[in-house]
Design a protein around this motif. Structure first.
Motif, PDB file in Angstrom:
ATOM      1  N   ARG A  15      29.357  39.161  46.916  1.00  0.00           N
ATOM      2  CA  ARG A  15      30.485  38.681  46.858  1.00  0.00           C
ATOM      3  C   ARG A  15      31.017  39.069  45.492  1.00  0.00           C
ATOM      4  O   ARG A  15      32.155  39.438  45.181  1.00  0.00           O
ATOM      5  N   GLN A  16      30.350  38.706  44.408  1.00  0.00           N
ATOM      6  CA  GLN A  16      30.809  38.959  42.895  1.00  0.00           C
ATOM      7  C   GLN A  16      30.934  40.298  42.881  1.00  0.00           C
ATOM      8  O   GLN A  16      31.974  40.744  42.199  1.00  0.00           O
ATOM      9  N   ARG A  17      30.231  41.509  43.322  1.00  0.00           N
ATOM     10  CA  ARG A  17      30.537  42.918  43.070  1.00  0.00           C
ATOM     11  C   ARG A  17      31.733  43.240  43.844  1.00  0.00           C
ATOM     12  O   ARG A  17      32.444  43.941  43.412  1.00  0.00           O
ATOM     13  N   ALA A  18      31.808  42.538  44.839  1.00  0.00           N
ATOM     14  CA  ALA A  18      33.196  42.859  45.933  1.00  0.00           C
ATOM     15  C   ALA A  18      34.348  42.453  45.102  1.00  0.00           C
ATOM     16  O   ALA A  18      35.539  43.027  45.006  1.00  0.00           O
TER      17      ALA A  18
ATOM     18  N   HIS B 134      39.192  43.514  41.646  1.00  0.00           N
ATOM     19  CA  HIS B 134      39.654  43.100  40.599  1.00  0.00           C
ATOM     20  C   HIS B 134      40.229  44.473  39.853  1.00  0.00           C
ATOM     21  O   HIS B 134      41.288  44.919  39.391  1.00  0.00           O
ATOM     22  N   LEU B 135      38.867  45.463  39.822  1.00  0.00           N
ATOM     23  CA  LEU B 135      39.323  46.956  39.300  1.00  0.00           C
ATOM     24  C   LEU B 135      40.495  47.631  40.128  1.00  0.00           C
ATOM     25  O   LEU B 135      41.252  48.510  39.377  1.00  0.00           O
ATOM     26  N   ALA B 136      40.566  47.269  41.366  1.00  0.00           N
ATOM     27  CA  ALA B 136      41.474  48.058  42.046  1.00  0.00           C
ATOM     28  C   ALA B 136      42.969  47.502  42.018  1.00  0.00           C
ATOM     29  O   ALA B 136      43.970  48.228  42.159  1.00  0.00           O
TER      30      ALA B 136
ATOM     31  N   LEU C 129      48.552  43.510  36.573  1.00  0.00           N
ATOM     32  CA  LEU C 129      48.482  43.993  37.782  1.00  0.00           C
ATOM     33  C   LEU C 129      49.018  45.600  37.848  1.00  0.00           C
ATOM     34  O   LEU C 129      49.933  45.824  36.996  1.00  0.00           O
ATOM     35  N   ASN C 130      48.134  46.529  38.482  1.00  0.00           N
ATOM     36  CA  ASN C 130      48.652  47.633  38.517  1.00  0.00           C
ATOM     37  C   ASN C 130      49.687  47.998  39.506  1.00  0.00           C
ATOM     38  O   ASN C 130      50.127  47.071  40.244  1.00  0.00           O
TER      39      ASN C 130
END
Length: 355
Positions: A171-174, A179-181, A190-191
């Motif tokens: 879950r943390q990795r997801a 967040h990166l996305a 935000l991008n």
């Protein structure tokens, strides 16, 4: 694609869980060994408890000596394997050797999760549990249900615990990937993808609002940003982008600010009055004063923008298109301004030097 290699944090969690459960099992074993004929079981439990506590101590240290921790875990495995080969019925009470078998099988299940990949560890744990179950009935029958209950409880607790932190790590990795996305690495805003999600949410909320409250969208572009990059380098350009992002966030605390792409920023404001919306440029100018510190010479950057109320568009793409048209109208009319109407001809191309 996510890496299957465990991180140091996962390794620490795994061996911490192993040490805690192993220490608990050996303490339970100690509680059942205070009989004169159980000297061997006392020795096994004492040694196992000492190793378990040492493992717990080592995994909390930084940096962790992983080689020593693994060696101690393997030492536990050897002890448990030796205990498991003691012939049944060694003591006249008939219980000591069986206790060793039970203890060794439970601990081997724990060790599987500590040293093996998840899927293989599951099979090892399941196999140890089945052997444990058969041995209980084979050696003592159903009257040894307390042993059976304790063993099942410990194994289930370990299974749930080990899979819980695995699921937590997934879950943390997801969440990290999400967040990166959705966020821009340079500015922390935000991008475009993240802002599109926020825009859709606000658009749907405004459209379903029976009170007729409106929202505002600002599409802003840094004036002469290409010249800043050409004259001072991309490092200065990056500092300008970060400072502008912070300035917009300070000027619009009630809204959502994002980097739309390149030197363009998007600001989405909740329902506010038209007069408040038109007062935004002065707030932006005040907050942009600090951007001068990012540029040699100290001259603050300026922004051109297009502002649009949600009620002016019939769809989200049309809303963004209107803001884009007004942004370019603001540039044609001299820059350093926010244009709120589409009176200028949006089809007239800008000179290349003005971009």
């Amino acid at each position: 694609m996510l890496s299957s290699a465990p991180t140091e944090q996962q390794i620490r969690q795994r061996f911490t869980l192993l040490g805690l459960l192993s220490a608990a099992i050996h303490l339970v074993g100690f509680g059942n060994t205070w009989l004169p004929d159980r000297t061997m079981q006392q020795a096994v439990c004492g040694l196992g408890l000492a190793i378990s506590l040492t493992v717990l101590y080592l995994v909390r240290r930084s940096p962790m000596n992983l080689g020593l921790v693994r060696a101690l875990a393997l030492a536990l495995a050897v002890i448990w394997l030796l205990a498991s080969v003691v012939p049944p019925g060694l003591s006249h009470t008939g219980g000591a050797s069986t206790d060793l078998h039970i203890l060794s099988l439970m601990n081997l299940a724990l060790l599987g999760y500590a040293l093996l990949p998840g899927r293989l560890a599951g099979w090892v744990s399941a196999g140890a549990y089945l052997v444990f179950l058969v041995s209980i009935f084979y050696f003592h029958g159903v009257h040894q249900l307390p042993y059976l209950s304790a063993g099942i409880t410990l194994l289930l607790l370990h299974y749930v615990g080990s899979h819980s932190y695995e699921l937590l790590n997934v879950r943390q990795r997801a969440q990290h990937l999400a967040h990166l996305a959705a966020y821009d690495h340079l500015t922390g805003l935000l991008n475009r993808y993240g802002m599109e999600e926020k825009l859709r949410e606000l658009w749907d909320r405004v459209q379903s609002d029976s009170n007729g409250d409106d929202a505002t969208l600002l599409l802003l572009d840094i004036d002469h940003f290409k010249a800043i990059n050409d004259q001072h380098g991309h490092d200065v350009g990056d500092r300008v982008l970060r400072r502008v992002g912070r300035a917009l966030t300070e000027a619009c605390p009630e809204g959502q600010v994002g980097r739309w792409g390149g030197e363009e920023f998007l600001v989405v404001l909740p329902p506010i009055s038209p007069s408040e919306a038109r007062g935004l440029p002065s707030r932006l100018t005040a907050c942009l004063a600090a951007t001068g510190r990012a540029i040699p010479g100290g001259k603050p950057v300026t922004l051109s923008g297009g502002g649009v109320q949600f009620s002016e568009a019939d769809s989200l793409p049309q809303l963004i298109a209107l803001a884009d048209q007004r942004l370019y109208a603001a540039k044609r009319l001299g820059r350093d301004r926010v244009e709120w109407s589409s009176a200028a001809n949006p089809q007239t191309p800008l000179p290349e030097t003005a971009l």
